[in-house]
Motif scaffolding. Structure first.
Motif, mmCIF file in Angstrom:
data_model
loop_
_atom_site.group_PDB
_atom_site.id
_atom_site.type_symbol
_atom_site.label_atom_id
_atom_site.label_comp_id
_atom_site.label_asym_id
_atom_site.label_seq_id
_atom_site.Cartn_x
_atom_site.Cartn_y
_atom_site.Cartn_z
ATOM 1 N N ASP A 191 0.856 -1.193 0.000
ATOM 2 C CA ASP A 191 0.000 0.000 0.000
ATOM 3 C C ASP A 191 0.889 1.238 0.000
ATOM 4 O OD1 ASP A 191 -1.584 2.243 0.958
ATOM 5 O OD2 ASP A 191 -3.132 0.786 1.452
ATOM 6 N N ARG A 192 0.907 2.004 -1.096
ATOM 7 C CA ARG A 192 1.805 3.161 -1.204
ATOM 8 C C ARG A 192 1.434 4.271 -0.240
ATOM 9 N NH1 ARG A 192 2.458 6.185 -5.099
ATOM 10 N NH2 ARG A 192 4.699 6.448 -5.114
ATOM 11 N N GLU A 193 0.146 4.415 0.063
ATOM 12 C CA GLU A 193 -0.237 5.422 1.058
ATOM 13 C C GLU A 193 0.406 5.101 2.401
ATOM 14 O OE1 GLU A 193 -1.693 8.227 0.846
ATOM 15 O OE2 GLU A 193 -2.581 8.166 -1.152
ATOM 16 N N GLU A 194 0.346 3.831 2.801
ATOM 17 C CA GLU A 194 0.971 3.443 4.059
ATOM 18 C C GLU A 194 2.487 3.590 3.980
ATOM 19 O OE1 GLU A 194 -2.079 0.369 6.249
ATOM 20 O OE2 GLU A 194 -0.462 -0.497 5.042
ATOM 21 N N GLN A 204 3.428 7.191 4.561
ATOM 22 C CA GLN A 204 3.253 7.604 5.946
ATOM 23 C C GLN A 204 4.310 6.982 6.859
ATOM 24 O OE1 GLN A 204 1.311 10.060 6.763
ATOM 25 N NE2 GLN A 204 0.626 10.157 4.628
ATOM 26 N N GLU A 240 2.049 14.716 2.685
ATOM 27 C CA GLU A 240 0.672 14.553 3.125
ATOM 28 C C GLU A 240 0.076 13.233 2.643
ATOM 29 O OE1 GLU A 240 -1.412 17.894 1.617
ATOM 30 O OE2 GLU A 240 -0.281 19.377 2.806
ATOM 31 N N SER A 241 0.527 12.761 1.488
ATOM 32 C CA SER A 241 -0.091 11.590 0.867
ATOM 33 C C SER A 241 0.819 11.068 -0.230
ATOM 34 C CB SER A 241 -1.442 11.965 0.256
ATOM 35 O OG SER A 241 -1.257 12.939 -0.780
ATOM 36 N N ALA A 242 0.457 9.927 -0.782
ATOM 37 C CA ALA A 242 1.190 9.399 -1.931
ATOM 38 C C ALA A 242 1.058 10.331 -3.130
ATOM 39 C CB ALA A 242 0.688 8.003 -2.274
ATOM 40 N N TYR A 291 3.561 13.043 -2.713
ATOM 41 C CA TYR A 291 4.874 12.486 -3.053
ATOM 42 C C TYR A 291 5.062 12.444 -4.570
ATOM 43 C CZ TYR A 291 8.568 8.947 -3.542
ATOM 44 O OH TYR A 291 9.700 8.267 -3.903
#
Length: 416
Positions: free
Chosen positions: A165-168, A171, A221-223, A226
């Motif tokens: 999971d790129r969002e994870e 973070q 803040e998020s993927a 990024y």
């Protein structure tokens, strides 16, 4: 730097649990043993008698046979090769894999009159523009960045932890930023370069920091945030492609992993494995915080850069910078805090004993940087450092048992 600590004192890295004994999983926390691991490590090719770097990568790679053939590959210069481990969940399996790959590299290099050296910089013969591997991409890099490539025969170790999971992943990257300098300090293995003691534990980190995309990443803040910044760097010509994003930690551009890029190539397979286990334990603990909605620590970029410079200079035997306070503290004290932070993940996977014992061994015997420096200052001969480095590269970790017998120099036995 001199050791600020008495190695005879009780070590803070003594484990209270036997290796391989997992604990119960805490609900909501990722178990470290469920996170996959892989390592990329760059090895220098040297003349084992003189320590000189040799541009023999093409010949060495042509001599690699068997399963290792697809996992030992070219690097930026013809003085280097790259070793890519498989994907693993067990630290012993990872160590066995790395050792077999280093052995295969050594066998191929010996046929070309060279030896693989697990160190971060050229011990001798690195004063100018290196001979590049014949690749359109590398020639394009040369044409774009020009003199930045002078002296850039540097070797690092990249630890990949599987987070699909790129969002994870983004973070976790935010949460991991304060620990990047300590990971560098623990792995520092490049004090000697071009025939002299540079005064730095990791001269590789200092040389590499000249590139425009090297250093600790900012907070995202998020993927999507990024990706937008990476696209800006590409459009501006600061980087030529996503592979040139050299932050100390990043979501891999081609694998479902979070990639830690802080380390020098570790002197031994044991130290590389301990680093990987520590990183995975840290990721498991931080991922649990991310999933609980805990915000990342408020660490500004300037003190983080200062801490990274201090880690490169002093290594683990000197001082570090505590974050976010910015105060100086013994680097081993910060390493103890890092182990405490990673402890839940290490306990869950049963890796606490192996990692804690490995850290204690580094504390007692000295880091890769300290051992190189001691070898150099005995007679101020680079050849003594080369002998040490070659010996360490093939040293068998004490925790690996049951391996098929293999010929190796008697001097490759530990301790160093």
């Amino acid at each position: 730097m001199p050791d600020r600590h008495d190695p005879q004192q009780e070590s803070p890295f003594t484990a209270t649990r036997e290796p391989g004994t997992p604990t119960a999983t805490v609900p909501g926390r990722a178990t470290a043993s469920e996170l996959t691991l892989g390592i990329e490590e760059e090895l220098l090719l040297i003349d084992p008698r003189t320590g000189l770097a040799l541009p023999l990568a093409e010949e060495v790679l042509g001599r690699v046979t068997g399963p290792a053939r697809d996992r030992i590959v070219p690097e930026l210069t013809r003085m280097q090769i790259e070793v890519n481990s498989g994907v693993h969940t067990g630290l012993r399996d990872l160590a066995d894999d790395l050792l077999r790959l280093r052995d295969a590299a050594a066998e191929a290099a010996a046929g070309a009159g060279a030896a693989p050296a697990a160190c971060g910089t050229c011990l001798a013969g690195d004063g100018g523009m290196p001979p590049l591997t014949d690749s359109p991409r590398y020639h394009r890099i040369h044409g774009h960045y020009r003199a930045l490539l002078r002296g850039q025969v540097v070797c690092g170790c990249h630890v990949h932890v599987g987070i699909p999971d790129r969002e994870e992943a983004v973070q976790v990257m935010n949460h991991a930023r304060p620990w990047l300098p300590t990971l560098l300090a623990l792995s520092a293995n490049s004090p000697v370069c071009d025939g002299v003691d540079t005064g730095y534990a990791s001269w590789r980190a200092t040389l590499w920091s000249r590139w425009p995309s090297v250093g600790p990443p900012p907070v995202f803040e998020s993927a999507a945030h990024y990706d937008a910044l990476v696209e800006t760097l590409c459009e501006s010509g600061t980087i030529l492609d996503r592979g040139m994003l050299h932050w100390l930690i990043r979501p891999s551009h081609h694998l479902p992993t979070l990639e830690f890029r802080t380390a020098d190539t570790c002197a031994t397979v044991e130290e590389a494995t301990v680093l990987a286990g520590l990183v995975r334990g840290l990721v498991a603990a931080l991922l649990a915080d991310v999933r609980r909605g805990v915000p990342p620590p408020p660490v500004d970029q300037t003190p983080l850069l200062a801490a990274y410079w201090r880690a490169a200079r002093d290594g683990i035997e000197g001082d570090g910078v505590e974050l976010p306070s910015g105060r100086r503290a013994p680097a081993w004290e910060l390493a103890g805090r890092l182990l405490d932070r990673a402890r839940p993940g290490l306990e869950e996977s049963g890796d606490l004993g192996l990692v804690a014992t490995g850290l204690d061994r580094i504390r007692r015997l000295g880091s890769g940087a300290a051992r190189q420096r001691a070898a150099y200052h005995r007679r101020r001969r680079v050849t003594d450092v080369a002998e040490l480095v070659v010996r360490q590269t093939l040293a068998v970790p004490g925790f690996l048992t049951g391996l098929p017998p293999r010929p190796r120099p008697a001097a490759a036995d530990l301790p160093f």
